[in-house]
Design a protein around this motif. Structure first.
Motif, PDB file in Angstrom:
ATOM      1  N   SER A 187      27.519  25.576  65.581  1.00  0.00           N
ATOM      2  CA  SER A 187      28.054  26.524  66.575  1.00  0.00           C
ATOM      3  C   SER A 187      27.108  27.706  66.736  1.00  0.00           C
ATOM      4  O   SER A 187      26.841  28.159  67.863  1.00  0.00           O
ATOM      5  CB  SER A 187      29.435  27.014  66.130  1.00  0.00           C
ATOM      6  N   GLY A 188      26.608  28.213  65.591  1.00  0.00           N
ATOM      7  CA  GLY A 188      25.652  29.324  65.673  1.00  0.00           C
ATOM      8  C   GLY A 188      24.354  28.898  66.319  1.00  0.00           C
ATOM      9  O   GLY A 188      23.791  29.611  67.168  1.00  0.00           O
ATOM     10  N   ILE A 189      23.867  27.708  65.945  1.00  0.00           N
ATOM     11  CA  ILE A 189      22.596  27.238  66.502  1.00  0.00           C
ATOM     12  C   ILE A 189      22.716  27.017  68.004  1.00  0.00           C
ATOM     13  O   ILE A 189      21.860  27.468  68.787  1.00  0.00           O
ATOM     14  CB  ILE A 189      22.168  25.937  65.795  1.00  0.00           C
ATOM     15  N   VAL A 225      28.104  33.462  61.073  1.00  0.00           N
ATOM     16  CA  VAL A 225      27.236  32.875  62.085  1.00  0.00           C
ATOM     17  C   VAL A 225      28.044  32.493  63.322  1.00  0.00           C
ATOM     18  O   VAL A 225      27.558  32.611  64.460  1.00  0.00           O
ATOM     19  CB  VAL A 225      26.498  31.646  61.495  1.00  0.00           C
ATOM     20  N   VAL A 226      29.284  32.088  63.130  1.00  0.00           N
ATOM     21  CA  VAL A 226      30.135  31.735  64.263  1.00  0.00           C
ATOM     22  C   VAL A 226      30.550  32.999  65.016  1.00  0.00           C
ATOM     23  O   VAL A 226      30.542  33.031  66.257  1.00  0.00           O
ATOM     24  CB  VAL A 226      31.366  30.951  63.792  1.00  0.00           C
ATOM     25  N   LEU A 227      30.921  34.057  64.278  1.00  0.00           N
ATOM     26  CA  LEU A 227      31.301  35.319  64.923  1.00  0.00           C
ATOM     27  C   LEU A 227      30.153  35.885  65.750  1.00  0.00           C
ATOM     28  O   LEU A 227      30.357  36.366  66.874  1.00  0.00           O
ATOM     29  CB  LEU A 227      31.739  36.327  63.862  1.00  0.00           C
ATOM     30  N   ASP A 228      28.931  35.804  65.200  1.00  0.00           N
ATOM     31  CA  ASP A 228      27.772  36.330  65.931  1.00  0.00           C
ATOM     32  C   ASP A 228      27.546  35.551  67.219  1.00  0.00           C
ATOM     33  O   ASP A 228      27.314  36.145  68.286  1.00  0.00           O
ATOM     34  CB  ASP A 228      26.517  36.247  65.053  1.00  0.00           C
ATOM     35  N   PHE A 239      30.079  24.217  70.147  1.00  0.00           N
ATOM     36  CA  PHE A 239      30.263  24.264  71.591  1.00  0.00           C
ATOM     37  C   PHE A 239      29.053  24.936  72.215  1.00  0.00           C
ATOM     38  O   PHE A 239      28.362  25.744  71.589  1.00  0.00           O
ATOM     39  CB  PHE A 239      31.544  25.026  71.961  1.00  0.00           C
ATOM     40  N   THR A 240      28.808  24.594  73.460  1.00  0.00           N
ATOM     41  CA  THR A 240      27.707  25.208  74.207  1.00  0.00           C
ATOM     42  C   THR A 240      28.259  26.339  75.067  1.00  0.00           C
ATOM     43  O   THR A 240      29.478  26.500  75.231  1.00  0.00           O
ATOM     44  CB  THR A 240      27.015  24.176  75.107  1.00  0.00           C
ATOM     45  N   LEU A 241      27.366  27.087  75.630  1.00  0.00           N
ATOM     46  CA  LEU A 241      27.751  28.175  76.523  1.00  0.00           C
ATOM     47  C   LEU A 241      28.532  27.633  77.714  1.00  0.00           C
ATOM     48  O   LEU A 241      29.535  28.222  78.138  1.00  0.00           O
ATOM     49  CB  LEU A 241      26.493  28.914  76.995  1.00  0.00           C
TER      50      LEU A 241
END
Length: 664
Positions: A318-320, A552-555, A650-652
């Protein structure tokens, strides 16, 4: 002649005298005297040795009766007493007429027969079946012969033999019904281990008619898998020593070389030639069920591990995804950076596919099912996988094919995995045949849940086939015969189909190809036409509350939401998110939405606080997110109080689509 005539004359004279004297007192006395003389003439020979005579009578196991010419009893032994008057005594019975002691003797014609014996001297023999108050029906052999002027009876009781014969015949009849019914396979073996005879079921189990087995001189050993020789030898030792052996499992060898698993027991025959009999039950279907259960248990044992790995990996992805999407947004579309970022995203997309495969058989996972037709999805997937290959495809789909409730992505993965395997099995080209039809029954060994209407999807190739010893393992996780295979393809198919409430199996013949059958529960509900619209990048304003325990998910969420125009408020667990919402309510500054992680280790997650949120604001958009994207809550979020779900990673674009659907 003279003597005979003399006897007849004397007899006639005697009868005339009797007739002349019958009506006088002197005549009556004379007749009584003559009767006494007749009785004495019968027993006179033995009165001098009464004790010896009585001992002789009672020593006989046969019933002996002496009667006068009117069939009044003169003497009888204990055996006769037991038959005629078991509750009386000899003293009380002597002098009584046989008619009074044997019910129905006149009606049966026996009384007349006995009279003829006395009159003619011709012996009479017959077998009788008579009722007895104490012993039920008695089977008797009666011999009547003249003794002096009276009659002797010798009665042999063969009731025990007759009843034993009846029991034997009944036993034989029962065995014959069992033998012919084919409920059990029964085989008789000679002392040299050759087959003597068997019922037809035994031939069916072996795969060869019994007459052919006998003609070929087949032995027990020649029809047995070699690994069972020791246990068979031990069983025959038990039969020789104890007459029987306890049932045990073994495998026969069919004519085609395949195994025939059975439960078998045996026993010695009554003959002394060393022959024996075996009885057996075919457990082929039970073995299949046991293997199916074991396969399922293997999948379940790996599910927790697979789910945990996939969940953590999805959080990282998710972060990546988020950072790379954001980097792509700020990079010129024609720059090298944008080019490399797109390549990286496609590579990471493949990593997401691997975690998806792990999650499809993770414990508690559930597909996001929607009603629809398997076609054209199946056909499109097959044609895409085979495009550019030397494999042709044929389709045969019933016009009235039922709809199913299925997850299009997951079922597409099933079709893709099977199609790719089929292509690899036909390196020199071939045909892949796909058919679909409605059916009302699923093989019992494959049935996981319920009964009703089903859709059967069959995918068959003309490839090299799968060896018999490998076929039972093809659905095992991480089992593969390919050098570069992961061993997850068919295991994933098995798990996906099972979580759809369906079943999958495979049959194969080496050199002729492999066929997969997929059974899915049918859905007769009409399919609604759903309108689609092209999505645009979402834009909005206001506050969105985030809750996740992974930084990393929050960011990633924060930067994505900012790119949409929102202010992101970050919280680390359910209590913190709920406290923020309560304060916002007091201050009249309610957020635009909330995005909550489903579970937080050791603390409250989104599921733990959704009820409290709904008490504060029943209409607030609340989205649930999780790396366990096959969780039942993710599959049906509205049933648990959430507005929608956002599966990780997920993607943008995917986040934009969800927000476009609910935030305006």
């Amino acid at each position: 002649m003279y003597e005979s005539g003399k006897e007849n004359t004397n007899s006639m004279t005697e009868k005339v005298q009797q007739n002349a004297l019958q009506n006088t007192a002197e005549g009556v006395a004379f007749l009584r005297h003559e009767q006494e003389k007749k009785i004495l003439s019968i027993v006179g020979a033995v009165t001098s040795s009464e004790e010896a005579f009585r001992a002789f009578l009672d020593s006989s196991t046969e019933a002996i009766v002496l009667a006068d010419d009117r069939l009044n009893l003169v003497a009888l032994n204990q055996a006769a007493l037991r038959l005629m008057a078991p509750h009386s005594s000899i003293q009380k019975v002597v002098g009584k007429n046989i008619v009074d002691l044997v019910p129905g003797i006149r009606e049966s014609g026996r009384f007349a027969a006995y009279r003829r014996v006395i009159e003619t001297g011709v012996p009479f023999m017959a077998d009788d079946v008579i009722p007895h108050p104490s012993f039920g029906e008695l089977y008797l052999s009666v011999r009547a012969f003249r003794v002096g002027i009276g009659m002797g009876l010798i009665v042999s009781d063969f009731t025990k033999q007759k009843r034993a014969e009846k029991e034997r015949r009944l036993s034989e009849s029962r065995f014959r019904r069992l033998y012919d019914s084919n409920l059990l396979a029964v085989a008789f073996w000679n002392a040299d281990d050759t087959l003597h005879d068997a019922n037809s079921l035994f031939g069916q189990i072996i795969g060869t008619p019994v007459d052919d087995l006998k003609a070929a001189g087949m032995t027990h050993e020649s029809m047995t898998q070699p690994k069972y020789f020791p246990v068979d030898k031990l069983a025959r030792q038990h039969i020789a020593q104890n007459g029987v052996c306890l049932p045990y499992e073994k495998e026969f060898v069919r004519q085609d070389g395949t195994s025939a698993p059975v439960i078998i027991g045996g026993g010695a025959l009554d003959s002394t030639d060393g022959g024996y009999v075996t009885y057996m039950i075919d457990i082929t279907e039970r073995r299949k069920s046991e293997e199916l259960l074991l396969r399922t248990e293997k999948l379940e044992s790996l599910s927790l591990l697979a789910g945990g790995i996939a969940h953590d990996f999805n959080n990282l992805l998710s972060g990546i995804f988020g950072y790379m999407d954001l980097a792509l947004q700020v990079s010129p579309s024609d720059s090298d950076a944008a080019h490399f970022l797109n390549l990286a995203l496609r590579t990471i997309e493949r990593a997401r596919g691997i975690t998806q495969q792990l999650l499809t058989f993770a414990k508690g996972g559930a597909p996001n099912r929607k009603p629809g037709s398997l076609f054209p999805m199946v056909e499109e997937t097959v044609r895409f996988c085979l495009s550019g290959s030397n494999v042709a495809c044929e389709f045969n789909v019933a016009d009235d094919l039922y709809q199913c409730d299925f997850d299009k992505t997951q079922m597409g993965q099933v079709i893709e995995n099977i199609t790719i395997n089929a292509q690899h099995a036909m390196p020199n080209g071939g045909i892949l045949r796909v058919s679909a039809q409605n059916c009302a029954h699923v093989p019992e060994a494959l049935l996981y849940s319920g009964i009703g209407d089903w859709v059967e999807l069959s995918i068959s190739d003309t490839g090299i086939g799968i060896p018999e010893n490998i076929l039972p393992r093809i659905f095992d996780p991480f089992f593969t015969t390919k050098h570069r295979g992961s061993g997850l393809g068919l295991a994933t198919c098995h798990s996906i189909v099972r979580r759809h409430g369906g079943s999958i199996d495979a049959t194969s013949s080496p050199g002729q190809g492999t066929s997969f059958r997929i059974f899915l529960p049918a859905n007769a509900t009409p399919l609604d036409e759903l309108a689609s619209k092209e999505e645009t990048i979402h834009q909005g304003t206001g506050e969105i509350v985030l809750m996740d325990d992974q930084m990393v998910v929050l960011d990633a969420f924060t930067y994505m939401l900012r790119s949409f125009g929102y202010l992101a408020t970050r919280t680390g667990d359910g209590d913190e998110a709920l406290e923020h919402l309560v304060n916002a309510k007091k201050n009249g500054l309610m957020p635009k939405a909330m995005i909550l992680d489903l579970t937080v280790p050791g603390k409250k997650g989104g599921l733990d606080i959704i009820k409290a949120i709904r008490q504060i604001d029943a209409a607030l958009p609340v989205f649930v997110t999780s790396g366990y994207n096959n969780d039942p809550i993710m599959a049906n979020p509205t049933s648990y109080g959430f507005t929608d779900q956002i599966p990780k990673p997920f993607t943008l674009d995917e986040l934009s689509t969800v927000l476009n659907r609910h935030l305006h």
